[in-house]
Scaffold this active site. Structure first.
Site, short mmCIF file in Angstrom:
data_model
loop_
_atom_site.label_atom_id
_atom_site.label_comp_id
_atom_site.label_asym_id
_atom_site.label_seq_id
_atom_site.Cartn_x
_atom_site.Cartn_y
_atom_site.Cartn_z
N HIS A 93 7.26 -3.05 1.37
CA HIS A 93 6.71 -4.20 0.43
C HIS A 93 5.07 -3.30 0.71
CE1 HIS A 93 4.32 -7.37 -1.55
NE2 HIS A 93 5.62 -8.20 -1.01
N ARG B 185 -0.09 -10.45 -6.76
CA ARG B 185 -0.17 -9.70 -8.31
C ARG B 185 0.72 -10.14 -9.70
NH1 ARG B 185 3.38 -5.47 -6.01
NH2 ARG B 185 4.07 -6.64 -4.50
#
Ligand SMILES: Cc1cc2nc3c(=O)[nH]c(=O)nc-3n(C[C@H](O)[C@H](O)[C@H](O)COP(=O)(O)OP(=O)(O)OC[C@H]3O[C@@H](n4cnc5c(N)ncnc54)[C@H](O)[C@@H]3O)c2cc1C
Lengths: 245, 556
Positions: free
Chosen positions: B326, B346
């Protein structure tokens, strides 16, 4: 990995009353492993959401009992601590499909709700800062939606039940409230039902079959040509092309 | 640990470029996405492409396949049980369906198998729900908004994310069953975030062309897990839960059909047999193997046991050479190391910035590309932010979200992470987070079909322990979907098979004997045992002093 900290300042902690020295920046969990404990119980996600590692402690010279998740709480000098990986609490079996989303159903399952004396010990001990007493109060008033909302961050560690004078299994009651709220009180998503119907009538069958037949190059081209939903738009956005819809 | 002065100073570079980056974002400009060719180039910096990180496995159905050393070490290892010492006549428990693993896939399977009229035993390593499913934050994908999305676009996104290597049949099942998976959860009372009128909230995830990520605040996995676990508990008459009882070996019959498993009571240290007409492996993943020394987001029991068990029984492995890192795991403060910072940050607009406060990659690239870009920035380019413990990280500029979506958004949308870092004295609505890729997801695993069957009759696979549906790279939100879709299929099929199947024959562990012989002739693995069950974090000096403790692998 977890225990490769550069050797740093050690602080004394007391694990179930016995003194150990551990690096001052460690969490309770890493500190216990550092001393040689191997967890079977009392350790789950190691990320603060599963409720397996609740710990209770007090500080030197202070009678207050505090709580925290062992995987999230940093040790403090002269901390006296123990873990409470399990605490018995009665959970009632209920048939979700036929349980009515009404206060009476919750009262029938958990009449001990009314043994709550509003002492607030549950809220004080909660490691997730859930307003436990408040959601219990909401349930007593029959406000299932409010209780569902207020208990949402509950990780079901059971610390509330361990402190309860009225011997309530708060976190089990809250689970019933959340499921009744989610499946029976809040409106179902109509667009979801529409999509299910569309799939059932085979609306996307041809378009999908076309993708299944496509070779890698064609798939790549189709992929690169996808129309991207802009990030900052709301629900009103519509694509220009209708292929695949 | 709050940020020390040294990091507070470096952080000023990020603050200096923030206003400009926010303005760009508001004007619709974004850092350019990489083309497919540039992505390929970037992936050379991904750990999967380090040849010295892997080797060929020398035994078993996928002999010759190159995967991570840490996984080969477990495949080239002896059983925890001596087949000659275990009395197969002493069956402790009989059931129609035995499910190994009490996470999301296993629990969905239990409910559906029960609905077929089967009796079910779920054996799980820790508590029911101590699983990666509980930890998922960001969301679950499904095309549920017909005016702009459909399984067609979902299919394209899944394939593109997986670099077009995915098994098409599995992908087809995944995307066409997705809406019914969401509807099933909704009907069970799962509280997805929705409008007062019932419209489900959806957002983008890395690699999605449409906003189709459904979520339940920032604890989507926990909300799903506790809902289906509650339902399984309500059906306790037919579904028996065995906690702290990991499976250590599958049991076959003389025809090679799977008919049960050997379980190990972690607390009393007894081995015992469960006999079943069908078995479902739903054990999840391998993060706690810390492949190539990476930190991990995974739960304590993520040690790849299911892959070991299935492989020994004859199920080939696929896509296991790819592991998902990740892009954004916490690298400082060290106590929170490895913990996942959801992609939703994000998705909500937070940029990634290097030590100079510059953007170097779009924040919504597929995960492998994003992780590779971060690793390259810190290694080859030398633009990482140095941490006090000698590592390097990249800034994730969460305060941007406050400027884009209004004050208080971070606390409201990300309560879990806000509280977590607040405890360490870091206010992520004002200060950026320091991140680095963290071992997160096992893209590959045991081979299975869209009916969840395997090469071994009677043995089903569901969830992250299987491989193929995500190809070489999974997109966020597709694995919660995977475990619900395939968990349900596995449960339904195993339940039906168990109700119809003729009574299985005599139990044997001959496949284990054969495997041991194969190890011996290849000259490997004599010193190791598997499955691992739990990782070992005992410091070496303490371990050296534990003279009286007997170790069986990592357990004493
Ligand atoms: C931090 C984090 C965040 C994530 N966020 C997302 C997200 O936002 N969206 C998304 O789609 N996916 C996400 N994922 C991925 C997703 O959560 C997992 O892929 C998925 O939940 C796996 O489900 P599973 O049932 O296959 O495995 P798990 O949920 O891990 O369950 C496996 C179970 O099997 C048990 N077990 C293991 N070995 C044995 C054994 N030998 N015997 C018996 N039992 C055993 C384990 O203890 C565990 O209980 C995330 C994962 C993590 C770690």
């Amino acid at each position: 990995m977890s225990t490769n900290a550069t050797v740093e300042n050690l602080v004394p902690i007391f694990i179930m009353g016995k003194r150990y020295e551990v690096p001052e920046t460690f969490t309770i969990m890493k500190a216990m492993e550092h001393t040689g404990y191997k967890f079977l119980r009392g350790c789950g996600c190691r990320g603060g959401v599963c409720g397996a590692c609740s710990a209770v402690y007090r500080k030197a010279g202070d009678y207050h009992i505090r709580s925290g998740l062992a995987c999230q709480t940093v040790v403090e000098p002269d901390m006296y601590l123990a873990q409470l990986p399990f605490y018995p609490a009665l959970r009632q079996v209920y048939d979700y499909a036929t349980t009515e989303a009404a206060a009476a159903a919750v009262f029938a399952l958990y009449p001990e709700l009314f043994r709550c004396v509003a002492c607030n010990a549950c809220t004080k001990i909660c490691p997730m800062e859930v307003q436990v007493m408040d959601y219990v109060a909401a349930l007593k008033r029959g406000d299932i939606l409010q209780a569902a909302e207020q208990s949402f961050d509950c990780i079901q560690c059971g610390l509330c039940a361990s402190r309860c004078m009225g011997e309530l299994p708060q976190y089990h009651i809250a689970q019933v409230a959340r499921r009744l709220a989610g499946g029976k009180l809040k409106p179902r998503a109509q667009h979801l039902a529409d999509m299910l119907a569309a799939i059932q009538t085979g609306r996307f069958g041809d378009a999908l079959a076309d993708l299944r037949r496509a070779d890698k190059d064609r798939l790549r081209t189709l992929y690169e040509q996808r129309e991207l939903e802009p990030e900052m738009t709301g629900e009103e956005w519509r694509p220009q092309a209708t292929v695949g819809l | 640990m709050p940020y020390p002065q040294q990091l507070k100073d470096l952080m000023k570079q990020v603050a200096a470029t923030r206003a400009q980056r926010v303005a760009q974002k508001q004007s619709g400009w974004h850092f350019p996405f990489l083309s497919l060719d540039q992505r390929k180039e970037m992936l050379n910096h991904h750990p999967d492409f380090r040849e010295e990180g892997r080797r060929e496995v020398r035994v078993g159905p996928s002999k010759g396949y190159r995967v991570a050393h840490e996984i080969v070490d477990l495949l080239e290892a002896r059983s925890r049980v001596d087949p000659d010492r275990l009395d197969l006549a002493r069956v402790a428990l009989e059931t129609d369906v035995l499910i190994i693993g009490g996470g999301g896939a296993g629990t969905s399977a239990a409910l559906l198998a029960q609905e077929q009229g089967a009796s079910v035993v779920v054996a799980t390593k820790l508590r029911h729900g101590d699983a990666n499913t509980m930890m998922a934050e960001g969301g679950i994908q499904a095309a549920t908004k017909g005016e702009k999305d459909s399984p067609y676009f979902h299919y394209l996104d899944v394939m593109g994310g997986g670099h077009f290597t995915n098994e098409p049949e599995l992908v087809h099942t995944l995307v066409t069953q997705a809406p019914s998976a969401i509807a099933w959860l909704e009907a069970l009372g799962c509280n997805f975030t929705k409008s007062p009128a019932g419209r489900l909230a959806t957002i983008h995830g890395g690699g999605t062309s449409r906003k189709r990520m459904h979520y339940a605040a920032d604890i989507t996995g926990a909300e799903i897990m506790r809902t289906i676990r509650d339902e399984a508990r309500n059906r306790g008459r037919d579904i028996t839960l065995l906690e702290f009882s990991p499976a250590v070996e599958l049991v076959l019959d003389e025809r090679g059909h799977c008919v049960g498993a050997v379980l190990y009571n972690l607390e009393t240290e007894e081995y015992f047999l469960v006999r079943a007409k069908a078995v479902i492996l739903a054990t999840g993943v391998c993060g706690r193997l810390h492949i190539q020394g990476f930190m991990t987001t995974n739960h304590y029991g993520a040690t790849a046991d299911g892959v070991v068990l299935g492989y020994r029984a004859g199920v080939p492995i696929c896509f296991l050479h790819t592991v998902q890192y990740h892009p954004t795991g916490i690298v400082f403060p060290e106590q929170a190391e490895g913990i996942l910072i959801t992609e939703k940050f994000r998705g909500s607009g937070a940029n990634l910035c290097n030590v100079d406060g510059e953007q170097f990659v779009n924040e919504r690239e597929p995960r492998d590309v994003e992780a590779a870009a971060i690793i390259r920035e810190c290694s080859v380019k030398g633009k990482g932010v140095p941490t006090p413990s000698g590592k390097a990280g990249i800034w994730l500029d969460s305060p941007m979200i406050e400027l884009l979506a209004g004050e208080g958004t971070v606390k409201r949308e990300f309560p879990g992470k806000y509280i977590l870092l607040k405890r360490f004295g870091i206010d992520i609505s004002q200060e950026p987070m320091l991140i680095f890729p963290t071992l997160h997801y096992q893209n590959g695993g045991l081979e299975y079909t869209s009916e969840c069957t395997t090469k071994v009759p009677g043995l089903y696979v569901a969830g992250e322990v299987g491989g193929g549906v995500h190809g070489a790279n999974r997109l966020m939100g597709n694995s919660l979907l995977d475990i619900i879709v395939f968990g349900r299929i596995a449960g339904e099929n195993a339940g039906a098979y168990a109700k119809q199947a003729a009574r299985p024959g005599a139990l044997t562990l001959d496949h284990v004997r054969r495997y041991h012989q194969e190890l011996a002739s290849a000259g490997v693995g004599a010193e190791r045992i598997a499955p691992m069950l739990l990782p070992d974090y005992t410091p070496p000096d303490v371990r050296g002093r534990q003279l009286t403790a007997q170790y069986q692998g990592t357990l004493r």
